[in-house]
Write an enzyme that holds these catalytic residues in place. Sequence first.
Site, PDB file in Angstrom:
ATOM      1  N   GLY A  40     -62.492  65.295 -27.906  1.00 31.83           N
ATOM      2  CA  GLY A  40     -62.141  65.195 -26.487  1.00 31.83           C
ATOM      3  C   GLY A  40     -61.333  66.425 -26.157  1.00 31.83           C
ATOM      4  O   GLY A  40     -60.207  66.561 -26.610  1.00 31.83           O
ATOM      5  N   HIS A  41     -61.949  67.369 -25.459  1.00 32.06           N
ATOM      6  CA  HIS A  41     -61.270  68.625 -25.141  1.00 32.06           C
ATOM      7  C   HIS A  41     -60.989  68.668 -23.643  1.00 32.06           C
ATOM      8  O   HIS A  41     -61.910  68.680 -22.834  1.00 32.06           O
ATOM      9  CB  HIS A  41     -62.135  69.821 -25.550  1.00 32.06           C
ATOM     10  CG  HIS A  41     -62.368  69.884 -27.042  1.00 32.06           C
ATOM     11  ND1 HIS A  41     -63.088  70.864 -27.650  1.00 32.06           N
ATOM     12  CD2 HIS A  41     -61.939  69.071 -28.042  1.00 32.06           C
ATOM     13  CE1 HIS A  41     -63.104  70.661 -28.966  1.00 32.06           C
ATOM     14  NE2 HIS A  41     -62.424  69.568 -29.219  1.00 32.06           N
TER      15      HIS A  41
HETATM   16  P1  GDP Z   1     -58.150  69.555 -27.980  1.00 33.01           P
HETATM   17  O1  GDP Z   1     -58.882  68.364 -28.459  1.00 33.01           O
HETATM   18  O2  GDP Z   1     -57.618  70.403 -29.094  1.00 33.01           O
HETATM   19  O3  GDP Z   1     -58.914  70.366 -26.982  1.00 33.01           O
HETATM   20  O4  GDP Z   1     -56.858  69.003 -27.217  1.00 33.01           O
HETATM   21  P2  GDP Z   1     -56.826  67.779 -26.152  1.00 33.01           P
HETATM   22  O5  GDP Z   1     -57.474  68.246 -24.893  1.00 33.01           O
HETATM   23  O6  GDP Z   1     -57.342  66.538 -26.768  1.00 33.01           O
HETATM   24  O7  GDP Z   1     -55.271  67.565 -26.003  1.00 33.01           O
HETATM   25  C1  GDP Z   1     -54.423  68.594 -25.611  1.00 33.01           C
HETATM   26  C2  GDP Z   1     -53.760  68.201 -24.273  1.00 33.01           C
HETATM   27  O8  GDP Z   1     -52.666  69.063 -24.015  1.00 33.01           O
HETATM   28  C3  GDP Z   1     -54.687  68.353 -23.074  1.00 33.01           C
HETATM   29  O9  GDP Z   1     -54.378  67.377 -22.122  1.00 33.01           O
HETATM   30  C4  GDP Z   1     -54.364  69.742 -22.552  1.00 33.01           C
HETATM   31  O10 GDP Z   1     -54.634  69.888 -21.171  1.00 33.01           O
HETATM   32  C5  GDP Z   1     -52.875  69.802 -22.801  1.00 33.01           C
HETATM   33  N1  GDP Z   1     -52.342  71.137 -23.066  1.00 33.01           N
HETATM   34  C6  GDP Z   1     -52.923  72.179 -23.718  1.00 33.01           C
HETATM   35  N2  GDP Z   1     -52.058  73.198 -23.851  1.00 33.01           N
HETATM   36  C7  GDP Z   1     -50.904  72.792 -23.264  1.00 33.01           C
HETATM   37  C8  GDP Z   1     -49.617  73.396 -23.106  1.00 33.01           C
HETATM   38  O11 GDP Z   1     -49.347  74.517 -23.535  1.00 33.01           O
HETATM   39  N3  GDP Z   1     -48.651  72.634 -22.476  1.00 33.01           N
HETATM   40  C9  GDP Z   1     -48.895  71.374 -21.999  1.00 33.01           C
HETATM   41  N4  GDP Z   1     -47.911  70.711 -21.420  1.00 33.01           N
HETATM   42  N5  GDP Z   1     -50.099  70.792 -22.133  1.00 33.01           N
HETATM   43  C10 GDP Z   1     -51.080  71.479 -22.766  1.00 33.01           C
HETATM   44  P1  IMO Z   2     -60.549  66.850 -31.004  1.00 32.46           P
HETATM   45  O1  IMO Z   2     -61.732  67.784 -31.117  1.00 32.46           O
HETATM   46  C1  IMO Z   2     -58.008  63.944 -32.983  1.00 32.46           C
HETATM   47  C2  IMO Z   2     -59.910  61.316 -35.918  1.00 32.46           C
HETATM   48  C3  IMO Z   2     -60.012  59.842 -35.610  1.00 32.46           C
HETATM   49  C4  IMO Z   2     -59.929  59.280 -37.010  1.00 32.46           C
HETATM   50  C5  IMO Z   2     -60.702  60.294 -37.840  1.00 32.46           C
HETATM   51  C6  IMO Z   2     -62.150  59.911 -38.098  1.00 32.46           C
HETATM   52  O2  IMO Z   2     -60.336  66.295 -29.657  1.00 32.46           O
HETATM   53  O3  IMO Z   2     -59.341  67.482 -31.597  1.00 32.46           O
HETATM   54  P2  IMO Z   2     -64.336  59.892 -36.568  1.00 32.46           P
HETATM   55  O4  IMO Z   2     -64.636  59.168 -35.295  1.00 32.46           O
HETATM   56  O5  IMO Z   2     -64.446  61.378 -36.465  1.00 32.46           O
HETATM   57  O6  IMO Z   2     -65.097  59.355 -37.752  1.00 32.46           O
HETATM   58  O7  IMO Z   2     -62.781  59.530 -36.880  1.00 32.46           O
HETATM   59  O8  IMO Z   2     -60.657  61.509 -37.112  1.00 32.46           O
HETATM   60  N1  IMO Z   2     -60.489  62.214 -34.896  1.00 32.46           N
HETATM   61  C7  IMO Z   2     -59.768  62.973 -34.067  1.00 32.46           C
HETATM   62  N2  IMO Z   2     -58.434  63.052 -33.894  1.00 32.46           N
HETATM   63  N3  IMO Z   2     -58.828  64.748 -32.273  1.00 32.46           N
HETATM   64  C8  IMO Z   2     -60.163  64.710 -32.454  1.00 32.46           C
HETATM   65  O9  IMO Z   2     -61.001  65.581 -31.898  1.00 32.46           O
HETATM   66  C9  IMO Z   2     -60.697  63.754 -33.352  1.00 32.46           C
HETATM   67  N4  IMO Z   2     -61.948  63.425 -33.754  1.00 32.46           N
HETATM   68  C10 IMO Z   2     -61.805  62.490 -34.703  1.00 32.46           C
HETATM   69  O10 IMO Z   2     -58.955  59.409 -34.802  1.00 32.46           O
HETATM   70  O11 IMO Z   2     -58.598  59.298 -37.449  1.00 32.46           O
HETATM   71 MG    MG Z   3     -58.830  66.253 -28.275  1.00 34.09          MG
END
Ligand code: GDP
Ligand code: IMO
Ligand code: MG
Length: 439
Positions: A40-41
């Site tokens: 989830g990005h």
């Molecule tokens: P990813 O899976 O590595 O892409 O990260 P996620 O999107 O799951 O989680 C990161 C969260 O932090 C998202 O809601 C981003 O919008 C937010 N985010 C990223 N960089 C920053 C930052 O420098 N400061 C703050 N406050 N939020 C950030």
């Molecule tokens: P992004 O790309 C954080 C974790 C799950 C679980 C383990 C295995 O957003 O950083 P799976 O469904 O892949 O078999 O689950 O990996 N997990 C993540 N944790 N960010 C993710 O993706 C993840 N994708 C899987 O929570 O512990």
């Molecule tokens: Mg994520």
Amino acid sequence: MPSTVIVGAQWGDEGKGKVTDLITSDYDFVVRFQGGNNAGHTVKHGERTLALHLMPSGIMDEVAIPVIGNGVVIDPGVLVEEMEMLETEGISCKNLKISCDAHVIMPYHKDFDGADEKRLGENKIGTTKRGIGPCYQDKAARKGIRIQDLLDEKIFRLKIEAALSQKNPILEKIYGLAPYTVDQICEEYLPYARILKPFMTESAQLLNTALREGKNILFEGAQGTLLDIDHGTYPYVTSSSCCAGGAAIGAGVGPTAINKVLGIQKAYITRVGGGPFPTEQRYIEDGGSPEESIIGNLFCTEGHEFGTTTGRKRRCGWFDAVIARYAAEVNGLTDVALTKLDVLSAFETIKVCTAYECEGKIYDYFPMQQSVLFHAKPIYEELPGWKGTDISTCRSFEELPENAQKYVEYIEEIAGVHISIIGVGQDRQQTIVRGWTSK
Ligand code: GDP
Ligand code: IMO
Ligand code: MG
């Protein structure tokens, strides 16, 4: 042909989506190479905040060509839905390329994922239940169904028939779940095949041709180093190679094509799901002390630490330099983007774990035995904070309060990395670029 791999350097959710979106304009291609819709990005691009699961985050740039590589596992329904969502948002998916060799997540993969977790009870991994593990399991067992199999209905039917002859008895007899018929699956999947067909490509050939022409490629990792199937906290990991080396395999380019590896690290750490986490500040409901829980909750509320894919409250803890050093090594990091520094503005003082102690032994490197990690007591260095100072408007390193500068420099020194991007907010503008170049 400068190519860069973006990798999560912790347990995922480090902010890979934001950084990918930020630097994509320097590249001609943006490629997902592993994982699936367990990712989830979150990307905040202009006024829009979107959560992407399968599509490379660089798609919002609309210039770089988005590619879903052979190492990704694809749930076609989710992909079609994501494409529709993007089109509704006015973001074109017309340039998308999908590798013919990527494996397909089938309905029974999702059933097995959920049922396995239930069976494991307290020892569950805490997966996203998207069918990721069972799909990679079939891939390794040479029983998987690939995107190219969707191109020919006859072949697809035969493959499903063969798969169901093995899956149905397990579904019914071991898990007490309903079996599938070939027709049922074809009815669901063949319409997706018709939608996705124009996007299917021999993506390795496409990327290698691009490299020969001097084009630049950005590889966007999902998950993170400690969730890597080989280098992570096994079995509390995902089922793919999330480390930088996975980019070569999952996209079909040679390792010599990669010249930069940008590790994404949060200024603290989070984790979703089970498994060891030495610097965790546990919530009361997870058995933490009131003191720990206050810190954990502060990270959670200030950092909005809820899973993008599952909505779960993320476990939170202090920055861990042992992990940072390990990630620098196994990925060959050339640069680090330190994200969410702004979240630390909520703390009077800030702790950094420099090593672990376990049964009288000090570990300043990642321990060989997982049991050590489970019982490790973090050894902390406590640094003065910059509580109350809003750093979200800072756009240069010099504008940061002195203690924030010192924190960044301390992490650079203790982790042996160069921090060339600093995140001070969710918005792409809320970024300090400190010597990052794609070249
Ligand atoms: P990813 O899976 O590595 O892409 O990260 P996620 O999107 O799951 O989680 C990161 C969260 O932090 C998202 O809601 C981003 O919008 C937010 N985010 C990223 N960089 C920053 C930052 O420098 N400061 C703050 N406050 N939020 C950030
Ligand atoms: P992004 O790309 C954080 C974790 C799950 C679980 C383990 C295995 O957003 O950083 P799976 O469904 O892949 O078999 O689950 O990996 N997990 C993540 N944790 N960010 C993710 O993706 C993840 N994708 C899987 O929570 O512990
Ligand atoms: Mg994520």
